[in-house]
Design an enzyme around this catalytic site. Structure first.
Site, short mmCIF file in Angstrom:
data_model
loop_
_atom_site.label_atom_id
_atom_site.label_comp_id
_atom_site.label_asym_id
_atom_site.label_seq_id
_atom_site.Cartn_x
_atom_site.Cartn_y
_atom_site.Cartn_z
N GLU A 27 1.83 -2.46 -2.20
CA GLU A 27 2.11 -4.05 -2.41
C GLU A 27 2.65 -4.37 -3.35
O GLU A 27 3.56 -5.14 -3.54
CB GLU A 27 0.65 -4.74 -1.87
CG GLU A 27 0.50 -4.39 -0.43
CD GLU A 27 -0.92 -4.40 -0.16
OE1 GLU A 27 -1.82 -4.78 -1.12
OE2 GLU A 27 -1.17 -3.97 0.97
N HIS A 72 0.32 0.17 -6.61
CA HIS A 72 -0.05 0.01 -5.15
C HIS A 72 1.32 -0.20 -4.10
O HIS A 72 2.15 -0.76 -4.79
CB HIS A 72 -1.14 -0.81 -5.08
CG HIS A 72 -1.72 -1.27 -3.53
ND1 HIS A 72 -1.11 -1.83 -2.66
CD2 HIS A 72 -3.04 -0.75 -2.99
CE1 HIS A 72 -1.68 -1.77 -1.45
NE2 HIS A 72 -2.74 -1.07 -1.67
N GLY A 126 -4.06 -1.48 6.08
CA GLY A 126 -4.04 -2.82 6.89
C GLY A 126 -3.75 -2.84 8.21
O GLY A 126 -3.62 -3.87 8.84
N ASN A 182 -10.43 -2.16 -3.10
CA ASN A 182 -9.53 -3.09 -3.48
C ASN A 182 -9.54 -4.22 -2.65
O ASN A 182 -9.07 -4.31 -1.42
CB ASN A 182 -8.11 -2.13 -3.18
CG ASN A 182 -6.89 -3.23 -3.49
OD1 ASN A 182 -7.16 -4.20 -4.15
ND2 ASN A 182 -5.96 -2.72 -3.06
N TRP A 183 -9.98 -5.45 -3.21
CA TRP A 183 -10.12 -6.65 -2.58
C TRP A 183 -9.01 -7.25 -2.46
O TRP A 183 -9.01 -8.15 -1.64
CB TRP A 183 -11.10 -7.68 -3.41
CG TRP A 183 -12.41 -7.16 -3.76
CD1 TRP A 183 -13.11 -5.92 -3.17
CD2 TRP A 183 -13.58 -7.78 -4.28
NE1 TRP A 183 -14.38 -5.79 -3.50
CE2 TRP A 183 -14.74 -7.03 -4.41
CE3 TRP A 183 -13.51 -8.95 -5.05
CZ2 TRP A 183 -15.90 -7.34 -5.10
CZ3 TRP A 183 -14.74 -9.50 -5.68
CH2 TRP A 183 -15.96 -8.62 -5.87
N LYS A 184 -7.72 -6.90 -2.83
CA LYS A 184 -6.30 -7.44 -2.92
C LYS A 184 -6.76 -8.87 -3.34
O LYS A 184 -7.61 -9.28 -4.01
CB LYS A 184 -5.72 -7.26 -1.57
CG LYS A 184 -5.86 -5.96 -1.32
CD LYS A 184 -4.86 -5.58 -0.02
CE LYS A 184 -5.32 -3.99 0.24
NZ LYS A 184 -4.23 -3.49 1.27
N GLU A 195 -1.95 6.83 0.06
CA GLU A 195 -2.10 5.78 0.83
C GLU A 195 -0.77 5.62 1.75
O GLU A 195 0.23 5.18 1.27
CB GLU A 195 -2.09 4.46 0.13
CG GLU A 195 -3.44 4.55 -0.55
CD GLU A 195 -4.08 3.08 -0.89
OE1 GLU A 195 -5.06 2.66 -0.49
OE2 GLU A 195 -3.16 2.04 -1.39
N SER A 243 -6.89 2.22 6.01
CA SER A 243 -7.87 1.79 7.23
C SER A 243 -9.11 2.40 7.22
O SER A 243 -9.50 2.84 8.44
CB SER A 243 -7.01 1.78 8.38
OG SER A 243 -5.81 1.05 8.61
#
Ligand code: PGA
Length: 257
Positions: free
Chosen positions: A103, A101, A179, A11-13, A173, A219
């Protein structure tokens, strides 16, 4: 480890413009030459604006990389400014899309209902949703992490038929591990991934529960992926930061040595 084909999704975000994305995917293709890609599925989830470039590079180089998006609109088309639809993604050769997700839930107010609508929009467009679930730190501290995560799971898959349930990918997650460098222990990951599979079994039966890939995310890096993958119910990883370096992500895909 299970008999399900492991899936490593990067996931490059909101990182890497199309030129940087192109460089990464080409380099990843190179690095994956050292990996037995018949034994693991490697997926990248770039920002929308990189996807066309990634498609071209993957097709031209016949790279063993699948790709998809980090989000999808609930709607198929129309007056939804700023949104990208499932049919647009499948027209670009996407096969996966992340849904729900943390976020998206946290910064974009995505509710259980929206997440469920997006899962259904993905299937309607022929995409495989990677449904993300997982508890914040307070819930973990209160010992409610399983309950919290299963409620998100059940909300996200509401109304799916057996064939869809068999195909979906679930990513566990824990929010506190995303992160932060603070990876869940393999036992923590196993506990919740197993609970997810049991819940799927209760709703859809053993065949579905045995087929669904349950990933761990938070992570993950090459130094900790192998011990996570040793766990019975962990079938892969959703990787953020460590997916931005080709060599590191290829090492994650090559966790089997
Ligand atoms: P991280 O992100 O690997 O950087 O912790 C994981 C994710 O958000 O999918």
């Amino acid at each position: 480890m299970s008999t399900r084909t492991p899936l490593m999704a990067g996931n490059w975000k909101m990182n890497l413009d199309w030129k940087q994305g192109l460089a990464l995917v080409e380099e990843l293709g190179e690095q994956l030459k050292d990996v037995d890609t018949s034994k693991v599925e490697t997926v990248v989830l770039p920002p929308f604006v990189d996807i066309r470039t990634v498609q071209t590079a993957v097709e031209a180089g016949k790279l063993p990389i699948a790709y998809g998006a980090q989000d999808i609109s609930e709607h198929e088309s129309g007056a939804y400014t700023g949104e990208v639809s499932g049919p647009m993604l499948s027209a670009l050769g996407c096969t996966y899309v992340a849904v729900g997700h943390s976020e998206r839930r946290q910064y974009h107010g995505e509710t259980e209902q929206i997440t469920n609508n997006k899962v259904k929009a993905a299937f309607a467009a022929g995409l495989t949703p990677i449904l993300c679930v997982g508890e914040p730190l307070e819930e973990r501290k209160a010992g409610k992490h399983v309950e919290y995560t299963l409620a998100q799971l059940e909300g996200g898959i509401e109304g799916l038929d057996v064939e869809q349930a068999k195909q979906i990918v679930i990513a566990y997650e824990p929010v506190w591990a995303i992160g932060t460098g603070e990876v869940a222990t393999p036992d923590d990951a196993q506990e919740v991934c197993a609970a997810i599979r049991e819940a799927l079994q209760a709703i859809y039966g053993a065949e579905v529960a045995g087929a669904v890939r349950v990933l761990y995310g938070g992570s993950v890096k090459s130094a900790n992926v192998a011990e996570l993958m040793e766990k019975q119910d962990v079938d892969g990883a959703l990787v953020g930061g460590a997916s931005l370096k080709a060599e590191e992500f290829a090492k994650i895909a090559g966790f089997q040595g």
